[in-house]
Design an enzyme around this catalytic site. Sequence first.
Site, PDB file in Angstrom:
ATOM      1  N   LYS A   4     156.503  19.067 -63.337  1.00  0.00           N
ATOM      2  CA  LYS A   4     156.545  20.488 -63.038  1.00  0.00           C
ATOM      3  C   LYS A   4     155.186  21.012 -62.596  1.00  0.00           C
ATOM      4  O   LYS A   4     155.085  22.060 -61.999  1.00  0.00           O
ATOM      5  CB  LYS A   4     156.999  21.256 -64.296  1.00  0.00           C
ATOM      6  CG  LYS A   4     158.457  21.025 -64.637  1.00  0.00           C
ATOM      7  CD  LYS A   4     158.839  21.723 -65.951  1.00  0.00           C
ATOM      8  CE  LYS A   4     158.746  20.700 -67.046  1.00  0.00           C
ATOM      9  NZ  LYS A   4     159.293  21.166 -68.352  1.00  0.00           N
ATOM     10  N   GLY A   5     154.132  20.257 -62.922  1.00  0.00           N
ATOM     11  CA  GLY A   5     152.776  20.759 -62.748  1.00  0.00           C
ATOM     12  C   GLY A   5     152.403  21.235 -61.358  1.00  0.00           C
ATOM     13  O   GLY A   5     151.587  22.132 -61.201  1.00  0.00           O
ATOM     14  N   GLU A  64     150.007  16.911 -55.991  1.00  0.00           N
ATOM     15  CA  GLU A  64     149.796  16.765 -57.440  1.00  0.00           C
ATOM     16  C   GLU A  64     148.946  17.902 -57.980  1.00  0.00           C
ATOM     17  O   GLU A  64     148.088  18.437 -57.280  1.00  0.00           O
ATOM     18  CB  GLU A  64     149.072  15.438 -57.714  1.00  0.00           C
ATOM     19  CG  GLU A  64     149.987  14.286 -58.069  1.00  0.00           C
ATOM     20  CD  GLU A  64     150.479  14.342 -59.523  1.00  0.00           C
ATOM     21  OE1 GLU A  64     150.503  15.435 -60.128  1.00  0.00           O
ATOM     22  OE2 GLU A  64     150.843  13.280 -60.047  1.00  0.00           O
ATOM     23  N   ASP A  65     149.156  18.212 -59.240  1.00  0.00           N
ATOM     24  CA  ASP A  65     148.306  19.208 -59.889  1.00  0.00           C
ATOM     25  C   ASP A  65     146.947  18.613 -60.246  1.00  0.00           C
ATOM     26  O   ASP A  65     145.907  19.126 -59.883  1.00  0.00           O
ATOM     27  CB  ASP A  65     148.995  19.795 -61.136  1.00  0.00           C
ATOM     28  CG  ASP A  65     149.529  18.724 -62.101  1.00  0.00           C
ATOM     29  OD1 ASP A  65     149.416  17.510 -61.799  1.00  0.00           O
ATOM     30  OD2 ASP A  65     150.069  19.100 -63.151  1.00  0.00           O
ATOM     31  N   ASP A  99     144.253  12.497 -63.667  1.00  0.00           N
ATOM     32  CA  ASP A  99     143.421  12.261 -64.849  1.00  0.00           C
ATOM     33  C   ASP A  99     143.184  10.753 -64.950  1.00  0.00           C
ATOM     34  O   ASP A  99     142.279  10.221 -64.323  1.00  0.00           O
ATOM     35  CB  ASP A  99     144.138  12.837 -66.075  1.00  0.00           C
ATOM     36  CG  ASP A  99     143.319  12.717 -67.349  1.00  0.00           C
ATOM     37  OD1 ASP A  99     142.189  12.216 -67.287  1.00  0.00           O
ATOM     38  OD2 ASP A  99     143.810  13.135 -68.421  1.00  0.00           O
ATOM     39  N   PHE A 127     140.632  19.275 -71.492  1.00  0.00           N
ATOM     40  CA  PHE A 127     142.012  19.635 -71.196  1.00  0.00           C
ATOM     41  C   PHE A 127     142.060  21.031 -70.600  1.00  0.00           C
ATOM     42  O   PHE A 127     141.502  21.974 -71.154  1.00  0.00           O
ATOM     43  CB  PHE A 127     142.864  19.566 -72.469  1.00  0.00           C
ATOM     44  CG  PHE A 127     144.334  19.541 -72.181  1.00  0.00           C
ATOM     45  CD1 PHE A 127     144.944  18.370 -71.761  1.00  0.00           C
ATOM     46  CD2 PHE A 127     145.095  20.691 -72.303  1.00  0.00           C
ATOM     47  CE1 PHE A 127     146.301  18.343 -71.470  1.00  0.00           C
ATOM     48  CE2 PHE A 127     146.456  20.677 -72.018  1.00  0.00           C
ATOM     49  CZ  PHE A 127     147.062  19.499 -71.603  1.00  0.00           C
ATOM     50  N   ASP A 170     150.254  22.733 -68.021  1.00  0.00           N
ATOM     51  CA  ASP A 170     150.704  23.279 -69.300  1.00  0.00           C
ATOM     52  C   ASP A 170     150.005  22.671 -70.489  1.00  0.00           C
ATOM     53  O   ASP A 170     149.431  21.570 -70.424  1.00  0.00           O
ATOM     54  CB  ASP A 170     152.202  23.010 -69.478  1.00  0.00           C
ATOM     55  CG  ASP A 170     152.479  21.516 -69.764  1.00  0.00           C
ATOM     56  OD1 ASP A 170     152.071  20.678 -68.942  1.00  0.00           O
ATOM     57  OD2 ASP A 170     153.072  21.216 -70.814  1.00  0.00           O
TER      58      ASP A 170
HETATM   59  P1  IMP Z   1     147.424  10.922 -65.464  1.00  0.00           P
HETATM   60  O1  IMP Z   1     148.598   9.999 -65.386  1.00  0.00           O
HETATM   61  O2  IMP Z   1     146.539  10.653 -66.668  1.00  0.00           O
HETATM   62  O3  IMP Z   1     146.618  10.990 -64.184  1.00  0.00           O
HETATM   63  O4  IMP Z   1     148.001  12.372 -65.769  1.00  0.00           O
HETATM   64  C1  IMP Z   1     148.794  13.014 -64.840  1.00  0.00           C
HETATM   65  C2  IMP Z   1     149.566  14.181 -65.403  1.00  0.00           C
HETATM   66  O5  IMP Z   1     149.171  14.502 -66.753  1.00  0.00           O
HETATM   67  C3  IMP Z   1     149.298  15.420 -64.584  1.00  0.00           C
HETATM   68  O6  IMP Z   1     150.164  15.500 -63.476  1.00  0.00           O
HETATM   69  C4  IMP Z   1     149.482  16.517 -65.620  1.00  0.00           C
HETATM   70  O7  IMP Z   1     150.845  16.884 -65.688  1.00  0.00           O
HETATM   71  C5  IMP Z   1     149.048  15.887 -66.914  1.00  0.00           C
HETATM   72  N1  IMP Z   1     147.644  16.225 -67.227  1.00  0.00           N
HETATM   73  C6  IMP Z   1     146.555  15.434 -67.102  1.00  0.00           C
HETATM   74  N2  IMP Z   1     145.427  16.089 -67.478  1.00  0.00           N
HETATM   75  C7  IMP Z   1     145.822  17.334 -67.837  1.00  0.00           C
HETATM   76  C8  IMP Z   1     145.108  18.509 -68.306  1.00  0.00           C
HETATM   77  O8  IMP Z   1     143.866  18.567 -68.456  1.00  0.00           O
HETATM   78  N3  IMP Z   1     145.881  19.605 -68.573  1.00  0.00           N
HETATM   79  C9  IMP Z   1     147.235  19.611 -68.417  1.00  0.00           C
HETATM   80  N4  IMP Z   1     147.932  18.552 -67.968  1.00  0.00           N
HETATM   81  C10 IMP Z   1     147.233  17.417 -67.691  1.00  0.00           C
HETATM   82 MG    MG Z   2     152.080  18.227 -68.085  1.00  0.00          MG
END
Ligand code: IMP
Ligand code: MG
Length: 192
Positions: free
Chosen positions: A55-56, A111-112, A115, A164, A171
């Site tokens: 949803k991000g 993508e939002d 990370d 975060f 969210d």
């Molecule tokens: P990744 O797989 O660790 O790159 O994380 C990807 C997903 O985790 C993103 O699309 C977000 O939905 C969520 N996410 C990662 N970091 C944050 C943050 O700082 N705040 C909120 N959601 C996050």
């Molecule tokens: Mg999320």
Amino acid sequence: MNPETSGELVGPAFADDIEQVLISRERIQDRLRELAAEITRDYAGERVLLVGVLKGAFMVMADLARYVDLPVEVDFMAVSSYGSATKTSGVVRILKDLERDIADYHVLVVEDIVDSGLTLKYLLRNLAARGPRSLEVVALLAKPGSPPAELRVRYQGFEVPDVFVVGYGLDYAERYRNLDCIATLAPAVYSS
Ligand code: IMP
Ligand code: MG
């Protein structure tokens, strides 16, 4: 929160929960206009599909799509890689898939935030297997040190510190997605 550094006030519904505004609404919009101008140039004359990752990415998608001056098509995928916790599990599930074959499209994943990059890595591998004409990524935010070299984010908005963040689609426990800026939460929010 600190209105001095943010240049912006957060509405009463959120004011008590926000520690600091890291990226104001105005900076987000300015940066999205810049990225959209690049995309408009780079994809002129091509058949483009913007793939938002729910949803991000819903807010980035809504604003970016309006700034891109091309007849793009829009679709969404929903994946789950988190519970309501703040660290990724590495396990990605497709909750909603695309509604079309992407072989004829230049695909831009919207993508939002990137990370650990685990979500994106999984998604790109999955989408690449469907044979799109090209496959690139737009991400509003990235944390430092990310993504791994093979996960090239062609269009990146901002780097945020390794904390975060919430707002503008992001969210914490499903809340704060409707903030129009990127912010950190007060410690009390996590302990309640
Ligand atoms: P990744 O797989 O660790 O790159 O994380 C990807 C997903 O985790 C993103 O699309 C977000 O939905 C969520 N996410 C990662 N970091 C944050 C943050 O700082 N705040 C909120 N959601 C996050
Ligand atoms: Mg999320």
